[in-house]
Design an enzyme around this catalytic site. Sequence first.
Site, mmCIF file in Angstrom:
data_model
loop_
_atom_site.group_PDB
_atom_site.id
_atom_site.type_symbol
_atom_site.label_atom_id
_atom_site.label_comp_id
_atom_site.label_asym_id
_atom_site.label_seq_id
_atom_site.Cartn_x
_atom_site.Cartn_y
_atom_site.Cartn_z
ATOM 1 N N TYR A 107 0.843 -1.202 0.000
ATOM 2 C CA TYR A 107 0.000 0.000 0.000
ATOM 3 C C TYR A 107 0.873 1.244 0.000
ATOM 4 O O TYR A 107 1.827 1.333 0.766
ATOM 5 C CB TYR A 107 -0.925 0.017 1.231
ATOM 6 C CG TYR A 107 -2.366 -0.007 0.800
ATOM 7 C CD1 TYR A 107 -2.940 1.135 0.232
ATOM 8 C CD2 TYR A 107 -3.135 -1.150 0.897
ATOM 9 C CE1 TYR A 107 -4.254 1.107 -0.208
ATOM 10 C CE2 TYR A 107 -4.438 -1.182 0.462
ATOM 11 C CZ TYR A 107 -5.004 -0.044 -0.105
ATOM 12 O OH TYR A 107 -6.290 -0.072 -0.547
ATOM 13 N N GLU A 118 -0.489 4.866 -0.464
ATOM 14 C CA GLU A 118 -1.268 6.098 -0.668
ATOM 15 C C GLU A 118 -0.373 7.311 -0.551
ATOM 16 O O GLU A 118 0.463 7.408 0.349
ATOM 17 C CB GLU A 118 -2.403 6.175 0.359
ATOM 18 C CG GLU A 118 -3.557 5.248 -0.002
ATOM 19 C CD GLU A 118 -4.746 5.400 0.946
ATOM 20 O OE1 GLU A 118 -4.606 6.049 1.993
ATOM 21 O OE2 GLU A 118 -5.811 4.852 0.613
ATOM 22 N N ASP A 171 -6.957 13.454 -24.965
ATOM 23 C CA ASP A 171 -7.033 12.059 -24.525
ATOM 24 C C ASP A 171 -6.409 11.217 -25.637
ATOM 25 O O ASP A 171 -7.050 10.940 -26.657
ATOM 26 C CB ASP A 171 -8.486 11.673 -24.276
ATOM 27 C CG ASP A 171 -8.634 10.221 -23.803
ATOM 28 O OD1 ASP A 171 -7.636 9.468 -23.887
ATOM 29 O OD2 ASP A 171 -9.736 9.855 -23.369
ATOM 30 N N THR A 189 -4.306 5.960 -21.684
ATOM 31 C CA THR A 189 -4.127 4.619 -21.144
ATOM 32 C C THR A 189 -2.701 4.203 -21.484
ATOM 33 O O THR A 189 -2.047 4.802 -22.337
ATOM 34 C CB THR A 189 -5.100 3.611 -21.787
ATOM 35 O OG1 THR A 189 -4.924 3.674 -23.211
ATOM 36 C CG2 THR A 189 -6.544 3.919 -21.448
ATOM 37 N N LYS A 198 -2.708 0.450 -24.833
ATOM 38 C CA LYS A 198 -3.132 0.346 -26.242
ATOM 39 C C LYS A 198 -1.874 0.414 -27.117
ATOM 40 O O LYS A 198 -1.021 -0.455 -26.970
ATOM 41 C CB LYS A 198 -4.195 1.408 -26.522
ATOM 42 C CG LYS A 198 -5.441 1.165 -25.633
ATOM 43 C CD LYS A 198 -6.553 2.174 -25.790
ATOM 44 C CE LYS A 198 -7.673 1.885 -24.786
ATOM 45 N NZ LYS A 198 -8.738 2.909 -24.810
ATOM 46 N N ARG A 245 -2.319 -2.703 -18.302
ATOM 47 C CA ARG A 245 -3.558 -1.931 -18.179
ATOM 48 C C ARG A 245 -3.350 -0.879 -17.104
ATOM 49 O O ARG A 245 -3.071 -1.202 -15.953
ATOM 50 C CB ARG A 245 -4.715 -2.841 -17.769
ATOM 51 C CG ARG A 245 -4.961 -3.997 -18.697
ATOM 52 C CD ARG A 245 -6.341 -4.557 -18.507
ATOM 53 N NE ARG A 245 -7.273 -3.728 -19.222
ATOM 54 C CZ ARG A 245 -7.472 -3.806 -20.545
ATOM 55 N NH1 ARG A 245 -6.796 -4.685 -21.275
ATOM 56 N NH2 ARG A 245 -8.333 -3.020 -21.139
#
Length: 420
Positions: free
Chosen positions: A56, A58, A202, A228, A231, A237
């Site tokens: 973790y 954060e 985008d 992203t 692609k 991903r």
Amino acid sequence: MHQPAISHLAASDPEIADLVEAEAKRQHDKIRLIASENYVSTAVLEATGTVLTNKYSEGYAGKRYYEGQQFIDPVERLAVQRAKDLFGVDHANVQPYSGSPANLAVYLAFAEPGDTIMGMALPSGGHLTHGWSVSATGKWFRSVQYGVRKDTGRVDLDEVRDLARAERPKVIFCGGTAIPRTIDFPAFAEIAQEVGAVLVADIAHIAGLVAGGAHPSPVGHAQVITTTTHKTLRGPRGAMIMSDAAHAKALDKAVFPGLQGGPHNHTTAAIAVALREASQPAFQDYAHAIVANAKALAEALVERGFDLVSGGTDNHLILVDLGNKGIGGKPAAKALDRAGIELNYNTVPFDPRKPFDPSGIRLGTAAITTRGLGVEQMPQLAAWIDAVVRAADEQDEATVERVAGEVAELLAGYPMPGWA
Ligand SMILES: *Cc1c(COP(=O)(O)O)cnc(C)c1O
């Protein structure tokens, strides 16, 4: 067999392992033309499957809410630095879980609920998160949408300017999911500047082309760039938000704590690996080869009487309107899948048919180019597509089977990362 091997998974959960193996083989055996997909390298696969998933983190490097970041901080710093170097931006945030949350973070940073936002309509090639009605972005904001011209299949920048002047959006998105043509970032920037909007490019689909020099860069035109990573960029991903220095702080705050909790550190590592791969000279060749393949495939399809939206392509993507072939996109896509050619049915601009049974199919060349197919194979591919679309119309399953056999024969000569 899947590479890297999944022997522990096979021992502990054969049901899932068998499905993973089957999916790897399916990816090997298909000509994959889904425009948003690719094959990542084995190095990216390995990074994705590491113990970094246990941690973790954060916050951001040097400012975390949990201890034990001795090795996570340098991983994230490397990913950020590589993104900045590759795209030539002031700032990069590599934490968004995927493209849709990345775009949500942008709205959170620069718009209030009910504010006017502007993007390309989904049926014209925009993304859900650019303000389409069923998306949170279309429900929580006052969304105004631009499209493409019926006669050219291209964005009409005069229409965009008129709409922006009339509606005064706070945020303007350019880019999309089914745009076969070069996006005119300077023209969008001029419009956004005139109306005082934040321009967001985008580049989810074309990030690899931008990184490889095969599509103009939005840097210096759009203050904010979302993408992203999975692609054409050929990473895991995930997503990134890049920006100029002035917009950096608001974006970071929007991603965390505004929208997300802990970043997916295994993904961050894999993004860093993919960005390093994309900075190599070979990736420039890859990006240009994607476009060369798309142009060659588009040309061969046109020769066979296919009607392409905008008449062709400048990038990795081809949108075919099957209206003149007397068959819908869905039965065509299903027959092609049975023939070993995988793509998706897609709405075309001004589609007279319904979204679940639209007129078009969408093709992209990122994955087959990774596989090693070249322009010399594109006429054959177009011939197969032509034959199967006809066969689908005539319920001629023998032709579908013949093509499936020929596809398998061709692909046997082209190895796939992730399968050996
Ligand atoms: C794919 C895509 C997204 C969304 O990405 P997800 O990772 O599927 O959420 C956003 N914008 C554009 C233009 C895309 O093509």
